[in-house]
Design an enzyme around this catalytic site. Structure first.
Site, short mmCIF file in Angstrom:
data_model
loop_
_atom_site.label_atom_id
_atom_site.label_comp_id
_atom_site.label_asym_id
_atom_site.label_seq_id
_atom_site.Cartn_x
_atom_site.Cartn_y
_atom_site.Cartn_z
N ARG A 61 -5.17 7.99 -6.50
CA ARG A 61 -4.87 8.22 -5.08
C ARG A 61 -4.52 9.69 -4.82
O ARG A 61 -4.91 10.26 -3.80
CB ARG A 61 -3.70 7.32 -4.66
CG ARG A 61 -3.34 7.48 -3.19
CD ARG A 61 -2.38 6.38 -2.75
NE ARG A 61 -2.13 6.42 -1.33
CZ ARG A 61 -0.94 6.68 -0.78
NH1 ARG A 61 0.11 6.91 -1.55
NH2 ARG A 61 -0.80 6.68 0.52
N VAL A 69 -8.17 16.30 2.15
CA VAL A 69 -7.50 17.31 2.98
C VAL A 69 -7.92 18.71 2.51
O VAL A 69 -7.50 19.15 1.45
CB VAL A 69 -5.96 17.17 2.92
CG1 VAL A 69 -5.30 18.18 3.84
CG2 VAL A 69 -5.55 15.76 3.29
N ASN A 88 2.08 10.92 2.38
CA ASN A 88 2.46 11.30 1.01
C ASN A 88 3.95 11.16 0.71
O ASN A 88 4.34 10.79 -0.40
CB ASN A 88 2.04 12.75 0.75
CG ASN A 88 0.53 12.90 0.68
OD1 ASN A 88 -0.18 11.97 0.26
ND2 ASN A 88 0.02 14.04 1.12
N PRO A 157 -6.79 9.21 5.99
CA PRO A 157 -6.94 8.00 6.80
C PRO A 157 -5.66 7.16 6.79
O PRO A 157 -4.95 7.11 5.79
CB PRO A 157 -8.08 7.24 6.14
CG PRO A 157 -8.59 8.07 5.03
CD PRO A 157 -7.69 9.24 4.84
N HIS A 187 -8.56 0.15 -4.14
CA HIS A 187 -7.42 -0.75 -3.89
C HIS A 187 -7.51 -2.04 -4.71
O HIS A 187 -6.81 -3.00 -4.42
CB HIS A 187 -7.31 -1.06 -2.39
CG HIS A 187 -6.93 0.14 -1.56
ND1 HIS A 187 -6.97 0.15 -0.19
CD2 HIS A 187 -6.48 1.38 -1.93
CE1 HIS A 187 -6.57 1.34 0.26
NE2 HIS A 187 -6.29 2.10 -0.77
N ASP A 241 -4.25 -5.68 -4.82
CA ASP A 241 -5.06 -6.81 -5.27
C ASP A 241 -4.12 -7.75 -6.03
O ASP A 241 -3.76 -7.48 -7.17
CB ASP A 241 -6.20 -6.32 -6.17
CG ASP A 241 -6.87 -7.44 -6.96
OD1 ASP A 241 -6.58 -8.63 -6.71
OD2 ASP A 241 -7.70 -7.10 -7.83
C1 HEM Z 1 -10.25 4.16 3.40
C2 HEM Z 1 -9.07 4.55 3.83
C3 HEM Z 1 -7.80 4.37 3.05
C4 HEM Z 1 -6.61 4.01 3.57
C5 HEM Z 1 -6.31 3.72 5.03
C6 HEM Z 1 -5.68 3.93 2.48
C7 HEM Z 1 -4.35 3.62 2.61
C8 HEM Z 1 -3.48 3.37 1.57
C9 HEM Z 1 -2.11 2.98 1.70
C10 HEM Z 1 -1.38 2.77 3.02
C11 HEM Z 1 -1.60 2.81 0.46
C12 HEM Z 1 -0.18 2.38 0.10
C13 HEM Z 1 0.72 3.61 0.05
C14 HEM Z 1 2.18 3.26 0.00
O1 HEM Z 1 2.54 2.17 0.39
O2 HEM Z 1 2.99 4.11 -0.45
C15 HEM Z 1 -2.65 3.10 -0.47
C16 HEM Z 1 -2.53 3.02 -1.85
C17 HEM Z 1 -3.53 3.38 -2.71
N1 HEM Z 1 -4.73 3.96 -2.38
FE1 HEM Z 1 -5.54 4.05 -0.55
N2 HEM Z 1 -6.32 4.24 1.32
C18 HEM Z 1 -7.61 4.53 1.61
C19 HEM Z 1 -8.58 4.95 0.72
C20 HEM Z 1 -8.36 5.15 -0.61
C21 HEM Z 1 -9.29 5.81 -1.50
C22 HEM Z 1 -10.63 6.41 -1.08
C23 HEM Z 1 -8.72 5.81 -2.74
C24 HEM Z 1 -9.23 6.37 -4.03
C25 HEM Z 1 -10.50 6.57 -4.30
C26 HEM Z 1 -7.46 5.12 -2.62
C27 HEM Z 1 -6.62 4.83 -3.67
C28 HEM Z 1 -5.40 4.19 -3.53
C29 HEM Z 1 -4.64 3.71 -4.66
C30 HEM Z 1 -5.09 3.73 -6.10
C31 HEM Z 1 -3.45 3.22 -4.14
C32 HEM Z 1 -2.25 2.67 -4.94
C33 HEM Z 1 -1.39 3.86 -5.34
C34 HEM Z 1 -0.16 3.52 -6.17
O3 HEM Z 1 0.08 2.35 -6.49
O4 HEM Z 1 0.58 4.47 -6.49
N3 HEM Z 1 -7.27 4.77 -1.32
N4 HEM Z 1 -3.78 3.46 0.23
#
Ligand code: HEM
Ligand code: NAG
Ligand code: NAG
Ligand code: NAG
Ligand code: NAG
Ligand code: NAG
Ligand code: NAG
Length: 322
Positions: A61, A69, A88, A157, A187, A241
């Site tokens: 992430r 950005v 962030n 996003p 995700h 998941d």
């Molecule tokens: C398409 C639009 C996307 C949105 C709206 C989005 C939004 C989010 C949000 C809200 C979280 C939870 C953050 C938190 O609660 O602190 C999250 C977690 C995460 N996102 Fe996304 N995301 C997007 C795309 C992506 C992409 C493109 C990737 C990587 C290629 C990604 C990888 C991850 C991962 C791996 C997590 C878990 C991180 C952790 O457990 O530390 N996301 N995302």
């Protein structure tokens, strides 16, 4: 006169081609200057994930938030800018891991490897180590000199915005709607805090009902994790998941088909847009298609807005410009 014009044109072509070639990333970029780079990064990432399984997700992430950005320029790693932005702050993780990797790399190859290349490689190694797909990483990104909180607020996003808006943000970076669907498959690992999906659980429609596109038993489970009118639970974690939380597989897409996507922006992929819904259905059925397409989209992500040549620098410390 005509000859003059032709020579001007060929000069233009020459300059253009030269810049074009100089501006390319290169698979062998560090072969001579830092031959053990991959080994060093792999070991540090392995060590971080052994201590904290979630770190694989967090590094992936972090790389996404860097690239989306102002390009993959390690601007997310600088103290005091993007780090403080809404997507962030209290959420992005892995900064200390990158610091450790950078310190190890500096020991063997001082002033040679950019933080942007390290983050890109760390994300690849993390996914590989947890059993995800391999993709080739090319190198030569340079580190940006600026970081902006506003830029991150506007360009990352949000889970609360509609698919059209998210797609527009990807498109503005040279990515497309397929990349939105494929990269959202990230995700399949990691966690989200209650406040990122809580709006779906209680009064989604203004009439006291939850989001109708969320499975009812999932609603009730999440309501106990994230009680209404209890902000102290806002940072509680739910798996993105819930079926195979730490496994890099296509179950994320099966969940969407089953109405058990966690974020509104996840579930929206099988909402009223037929194009994305068909892709989700495909990935839910063909695990290897997902892994292959994910690798291809990661290569695209890793080349968004990269700085090469004279722009940028090789940071000594990933948190501050030299
Ligand atoms: C398409 C639009 C996307 C949105 C709206 C989005 C939004 C989010 C949000 C809200 C979280 C939870 C953050 C938190 O609660 O602190 C999250 C977690 C995460 N996102 Fe996304 N995301 C997007 C795309 C992506 C992409 C493109 C990737 C990587 C290629 C990604 C990888 C991850 C991962 C791996 C997590 C878990 C991180 C952790 O457990 O530390 N996301 N995302
Ligand atoms: C690379 O790592 C190998 C094995 O650890 C070591 O023998 C070799 O000296 C290293 N090369 C450089 C240039 O650091
Ligand atoms: C191990 O992970 C925990 C978080 O789960 C973190 O607080 C700690 O600093 C990590 N330790 C090392 C040595 O990386
Ligand atoms: C989606 O984008 C449009 C056009 O830029 C904007 O007016 C709207 O506020 C955005 N919606 C959300 C929920 O962010
Ligand atoms: C699906 O969404 C994308 C991006 O928002 C849009 O370009 C496309 O036209 C939509 N397709 C359909 C069939 O609604
Ligand atoms: C999806 O739902 C079906 C029917 O409820 C169930 O059999 C299947 O196990 C679910 N799949 C996943 C991945 O949860
Ligand atoms: C959605 O797409 C599928 C496959 O591309 C097509 O067969 C179907 O007719 C489309 N449905 C609508 C409502 O457009």
């Amino acid at each position: 006169m005509k000859g003059f014009r032709v020579s001007i044109i060929s000069w233009f072509c020459f300059l253009f081609l030269c810049c074009f070639v100089c501006g390319q990333l290169d698979y062998n970029y560090y072969d001579a200057s830092c031959p053990n780079l991959t080994r060093i990064v792999k070991y540090s990432v392995w060590s971080a994930i052994s201590n904290d399984t979630r770190m694989a997700a967090s590094l992936l992430r972090l790389h996404f938030h860097d690239c989306i950005v102002n390009g993959c320029d390690a601007s997310v790693l600088l103290d005091g800018g993007e780090k403080n932005a809404k997507p962030n702050k209290g959420s992005a993780r892995g900064f200390e891991v990158i610091d450790t990797i950078k310190a190890n790399v500096e020991k063997f190859c001082p002033n040679t490897v950019s933080c942007a290349d390290i983050l890109t490689l760390a994300a690849r190694e993390a996914i590989l180590l947890i059993g995800g797909p391999f993709w080739s990483v090319s190198f030569g990104r340079r580190d940006g000199l600026t970081t902006s909180e506003d830029a991150a607020n506007n360009q990352v996003p949000s889970p609360f915005e509609p698919l059209e808006n998210i797609t527009a943000k990807f498109v503005s970076k040279g990515l497309d709607i397929k990349d939105v669907v494929v990269l959202s498959g990230a995700h399949t690992i990691g966690f989200a805090q209650c406040f990122t999906f809580k709006q779906r659980l209680f009064d989604f429609d203004g009439a006291g009902n939850p989001d109708p596109t969320m499975d009812a038993s999932m609603v009730s489970n999440l309501r106990s994790l994230c009680p209404n009118q209890d902000d102290s639970s806002d940072s509680n974690l739910a798996p993105l998941d819930a079926v195979t939380t730490n496994k890099f597989d296509n179950v994320y897409y099966k969940n969407l088909v089953n109405k058990t996507g966690l974020l509104q922006s996840d579930q929206a992929l099988v909402g009223d847009n037929n194009t994305t819904a068909q892709m989700v259905l495909g990935y839910s059925r063909y695990p290897y298609l997902f892994l292959k397409d994910f690798a291809a989209s990661m290569v695209k992500l890793g080349s968004v807005g990269v700085l090469t040549g004279k722009d940028g620098e090789i940071r000594k410390n990933c948190r501050v410009v030299n």
